[in-house]
Design an enzyme around this catalytic site. Structure first.
Site, PDB file in Angstrom:
ATOM      1  N   ASN A  10      27.705  40.229  34.534  1.00  0.00           N
ATOM      2  CA  ASN A  10      28.903  39.406  34.682  1.00  0.00           C
ATOM      3  C   ASN A  10      28.496  38.050  35.256  1.00  0.00           C
ATOM      4  OD1 ASN A  10      31.433  38.328  35.070  1.00  0.00           O
ATOM      5  ND2 ASN A  10      32.026  39.721  36.720  1.00  0.00           N
ATOM      6  N   LYS A  12      30.309  35.517  35.666  1.00  0.00           N
ATOM      7  CA  LYS A  12      31.419  34.895  36.400  1.00  0.00           C
ATOM      8  C   LYS A  12      31.555  33.437  35.948  1.00  0.00           C
ATOM      9  CE  LYS A  12      30.885  38.310  39.990  1.00  0.00           C
ATOM     10  NZ  LYS A  12      31.057  38.661  41.401  1.00  0.00           N
ATOM     11  N   HIS A  95      38.646  43.334  37.407  1.00  0.00           N
ATOM     12  CA  HIS A  95      37.651  42.953  38.413  1.00  0.00           C
ATOM     13  C   HIS A  95      38.352  42.573  39.712  1.00  0.00           C
ATOM     14  CE1 HIS A  95      34.389  40.814  40.430  1.00  0.00           C
ATOM     15  NE2 HIS A  95      33.569  41.450  39.610  1.00  0.00           N
ATOM     16  N   GLU A  97      37.969  40.279  41.740  1.00  0.00           N
ATOM     17  CA  GLU A  97      38.315  38.857  41.870  1.00  0.00           C
ATOM     18  C   GLU A  97      39.603  38.541  41.120  1.00  0.00           C
ATOM     19  OE1 GLU A  97      33.609  37.968  42.363  1.00  0.00           O
ATOM     20  OE2 GLU A  97      34.573  37.395  40.486  1.00  0.00           O
ATOM     21  N   GLU A 167      33.116  49.248  41.732  1.00  0.00           N
ATOM     22  CA  GLU A 167      32.583  48.105  42.476  1.00  0.00           C
ATOM     23  C   GLU A 167      33.276  48.003  43.831  1.00  0.00           C
ATOM     24  OE1 GLU A 167      30.841  44.743  39.828  1.00  0.00           O
ATOM     25  OE2 GLU A 167      33.001  44.648  39.672  1.00  0.00           O
ATOM     26  N   GLY A 173      28.818  40.357  45.902  1.00  0.00           N
ATOM     27  CA  GLY A 173      28.395  39.020  46.292  1.00  0.00           C
ATOM     28  C   GLY A 173      28.119  38.859  47.772  1.00  0.00           C
ATOM     29  N   SER A 213      26.220  43.857  44.436  1.00  0.00           N
ATOM     30  CA  SER A 213      24.917  43.412  44.945  1.00  0.00           C
ATOM     31  C   SER A 213      23.748  44.246  44.414  1.00  0.00           C
ATOM     32  CB  SER A 213      24.916  43.388  46.482  1.00  0.00           C
ATOM     33  OG  SER A 213      25.873  42.467  46.970  1.00  0.00           O
TER      34      SER A 213
END
Length: 254
Positions: A10, A12, A95, A97, A167, A173, A213
């Site tokens: 991904n 992003k 996701h 985010e 996730e 991140g 990560s």
């Protein structure tokens, strides 16, 4: 049933130039990749079509999002029908985010999943808990609540077109990563939920991948777990080590 190892990258909102995009593709095109792994990369939407023309044929692409309508007055959105027409096989949905920054609920994610599958796309469906939820020992409850609307929206056969990405939000991140035991436990819980909520054969066949990560340094321990069927990789997918992550299973068997 053997589940084919799956590694997604991904990107992003990266990279920020077409030249950087070409560099990332060049690394993948020249790499010795394990042919027994399904590899999918998700660049920003503006790069999807040109990247497909440059990319080796055994690496697929995914959109990072889509809407649940096929067309209409929805400024800034991309429809599943448009992605299919462009030859894009996969889309990432749910996701964290998207859930946190853009306020997408699990019901909206379920609508998008239904629309994507109806259009002919395959879905990388993301679920995961926050640090507060993990510390309150609510991981199983939270993940099942995220999955429940999707279970209600899909038929049993639809799950053949879904890859679930667990996730943990606290690991995305941040440099923190779930331990192999934590990842395995969460994946096993997801599989148990699918067994009771959908069907035993769906639970056995659906791939559940880990994201948060992931690096070349931790991928072998994570990838050796019984219910970890691959990875959704963020920052490391922009680095040469992404090749090593793709080749995790081969490294484990050598």
């Amino acid at each position: 049933m053997a589940r084919k190892f799956f590694v997604g990258g991904n990107f992003k909102m990266n990279p920020t130039s077409r030249e950087q995009k070409k560099t990332l593709v060049k690394v993948l095109n020249e790499a010795d990749l394990d042919p027994n792994v399904e590899v999918v990369i998700a660049p920003p939407a503006i790069y999807l079509i040109p990247l497909q023309d440059l990319l080796r044929k055994d690496v697929q692409v995914a959109a990072q999002n889509c809407y649940y309508k096929s067309s209409g007055a929805f400024t800034g959105e991309i429809s599943p029908a448009q992605l299919v027409d462009a030859g894009v096989p996969y889309v990432i949905l749910g996701h964290s985010e998207r859930r946190t920054l853009f306020h997408e609920t699990s019901d909206i994610v379920a609508q998008k999943t239904r629309a994507a599958i109806d259009a002919g796309l395959r879905v990388i469906l993301c679920v995961g808990e926050t640090l507060a939820e993990r510390e309150a020992e609510r991981t199983k409850e939270v993940v099942e609540a995220q999955l429940a609307p999707v279970v209600a929206a899909l038929a049993k056969d639809d799950w053949a077109k879904v890859v679930i990405a667990y996730e943990p939000v606290w690991a995305i991140g941040t440099g923190k990563v779930a331990s192999a035991a934590q990842a395995q436990a969460a994946h096993a819980d997801i599989r148990a939920f699918l067994k009771s909520a959908v069907a035993p054969e769906v639970a056995e066949s659906v791939r559940i991948i880990y994201g948060g990560s992931v690096t070349a340094a931790n991928s072998k321990e994570l990838g050796s777990q019984k219910d970890v069927d691959g990875f959704l990789v963020g920052g490391a997918s922009l680095k040469p080590e992404f090749v090593d992550i793709i080749n995790t299973k081969r490294a484990l068997s050598s």
